[in-house]
Design an enzyme around this catalytic site. Structure first.
Site, PDB file in Angstrom:
ATOM      1  N   SER A  61      -0.652   0.893   5.863  1.00  0.00           N
ATOM      2  CA  SER A  61      -0.902   0.058   7.033  1.00  0.00           C
ATOM      3  C   SER A  61      -1.916  -1.023   6.690  1.00  0.00           C
ATOM      4  O   SER A  61      -2.740  -0.852   5.787  1.00  0.00           O
ATOM      5  CB  SER A  61      -1.418   0.914   8.199  1.00  0.00           C
ATOM      6  OG  SER A  61      -1.538   0.137   9.379  1.00  0.00           O
ATOM      7  N   ASP A  62      -1.835  -2.122   7.409  1.00  0.00           N
ATOM      8  CA  ASP A  62      -2.799  -3.197   7.224  1.00  0.00           C
ATOM      9  C   ASP A  62      -2.945  -3.961   8.532  1.00  0.00           C
ATOM     10  O   ASP A  62      -1.990  -4.073   9.304  1.00  0.00           O
ATOM     11  CB  ASP A  62      -2.357  -4.154   6.115  1.00  0.00           C
ATOM     12  CG  ASP A  62      -3.476  -5.089   5.712  1.00  0.00           C
ATOM     13  OD1 ASP A  62      -4.395  -4.633   5.000  1.00  0.00           O
ATOM     14  OD2 ASP A  62      -3.461  -6.258   6.135  1.00  0.00           O
ATOM     15  N   GLN A  63      -4.156  -4.459   8.760  1.00  0.00           N
ATOM     16  CA  GLN A  63      -4.423  -5.233   9.974  1.00  0.00           C
ATOM     17  C   GLN A  63      -5.088  -6.551   9.610  1.00  0.00           C
ATOM     18  O   GLN A  63      -6.034  -6.573   8.815  1.00  0.00           O
ATOM     19  CB  GLN A  63      -5.328  -4.459  10.932  1.00  0.00           C
ATOM     20  CG  GLN A  63      -5.583  -5.184  12.250  1.00  0.00           C
ATOM     21  CD  GLN A  63      -6.494  -4.396  13.174  1.00  0.00           C
ATOM     22  OE1 GLN A  63      -7.695  -4.357  12.977  1.00  0.00           O
ATOM     23  NE2 GLN A  63      -5.900  -3.748  14.168  1.00  0.00           N
ATOM     24  N   LYS A 101       0.831  -1.208   0.000  1.00  0.00           N
ATOM     25  CA  LYS A 101       0.000   0.000   0.000  1.00  0.00           C
ATOM     26  C   LYS A 101       0.865   1.258   0.000  1.00  0.00           C
ATOM     27  O   LYS A 101       0.603   2.209  -0.739  1.00  0.00           O
ATOM     28  CB  LYS A 101      -0.938  -0.011   1.213  1.00  0.00           C
ATOM     29  CG  LYS A 101      -2.023  -1.070   1.139  1.00  0.00           C
ATOM     30  CD  LYS A 101      -2.834  -1.109   2.424  1.00  0.00           C
ATOM     31  CE  LYS A 101      -3.910  -2.170   2.385  1.00  0.00           C
ATOM     32  NZ  LYS A 101      -4.703  -2.226   3.639  1.00  0.00           N
TER      33      LYS A 101
END
Length: 199
Positions: free
Chosen positions: A75-77, A59
Site C-alpha cells: 500500500s502507498d499513500q 511494494k
C-alpha cells in the site's frame, strides 16, 4: 471464484507502517510483516494517483518475491494538492510548510492497495481517493498541533485518527480507513478475490 487459500499460503503485509499494521489487525487474520525494499522517489512528471498506484504494486511485488507462497498486501499513500504530491514531511519545518500550503484548501489523499500472490498468479490493485478540506489554519494553530502530535511520518502532516481531525472542515470518502493508510473495504474485496475467507 478461486478456492479459499489454505496453508502454506500465508498473509504478509508489505509495510513497516504501524498504522497499516493496526488497520489490518482489525480483520482478525494472522499475518506477518515484511519491509519492502522500494525506491519511493516520484518519476519526472508523475501524478500523485499514478505514484501511489505504482508504489503499492512495487511494494507488494518486492515482498512477494521474497515470500512467493504468501498473499502479500502492498500500500502507498500520496497527498495530492492540486496535482502536487506531498509525502511524509519527516521534519517539523517541512510539516509546517505542508500545513501552511493546505490551509483553506481541499487535498485528495490517494491511498492505493495491491494484493499479489506469486504462487497462484493473483494480482490486483485499486485506489481509494479521500477528499479532505482543511480549515483556514493560522500559524499558531499549526504550531500547537505539531507540538502536540508530531505527525512527521504521515503524508500531508495530519493524523485524522488523532488530533489532526481538529484541523479539518470535511472528509469525503467511500472507504474511510483509507485516510489512515489502508483502505480496508477494498483490501477485503481483494483478499476475498485472492481466496481468503472473510470474515
Amino acid at each position: 471464484m478461486p478456492e479459499p487459500v489454505r496453508p502454506p499460503y500465508s498473509l504478509v503485509l508489505g509495510s513497516t507502517s504501524r498504522y497499516r499494521r493496526e488497520l489490518l489487525a482489525r480483520l482478525g487474520l494472522p499475518f506477518d510483516v515484511a519491509a519492502p525494499d522500494v525506491d519511493e522517489t516520484p518519476l519526472p512528471g508523475e501524478a500523485p494517483r499514478a505514484l501511489a498506484l505504482r508504489l503499492a504494486q512495487a511494494k507488494a511485488r518486492a515482498v512477494a518475491a521474497q515470500h512467493p507462497q504468501a498473499v502479500v498486501i502492498g500500500s502507498d499513500q500520496v497527498a495530492d494538492l492540486a496535482g502536487q504530491p506531498l509525502g511524509k514531511p519527516g521534519t517539523h519545518e517541512r510539516a509546517t510548510a505542508q500545513l501552511r500550503q493546505m490551509r483553506g484548501r481541499t487535498v485528495v489523499f490517494q491511498t492505493a492497495v495491491a494484493v499479489v500472490c506469486q504462487a497462484t498468479g493473483f494480482a490486483q490493485v485499486d485506489i481509494a481517493p479521500v477528499e479532505v478540506r482543511f480549515r483556514d489554519l493560522d500559524d499558531a494553530e499549526i504550531e500547537r498541533y505539531l507540538q502536540a502530535e508530531t505527525p512527521y511520518d504521515c503524508a500531508g502532516s495530519a493524523k485524522s485518527e488523532g488530533l489532526g481531525i481538529s484541523l479539518l472542515d470535511a472528509i469525503v470518502s467511500d472507504d474511510p480507513t483509507a485516510l489512515v493508510g489502508l483502505p480496508l473495504i477494498r483490501t477485503c474485496r481483494m483478499l476475498r478475490a485472492a481466496g481468503l475467507v472473510l470474515p
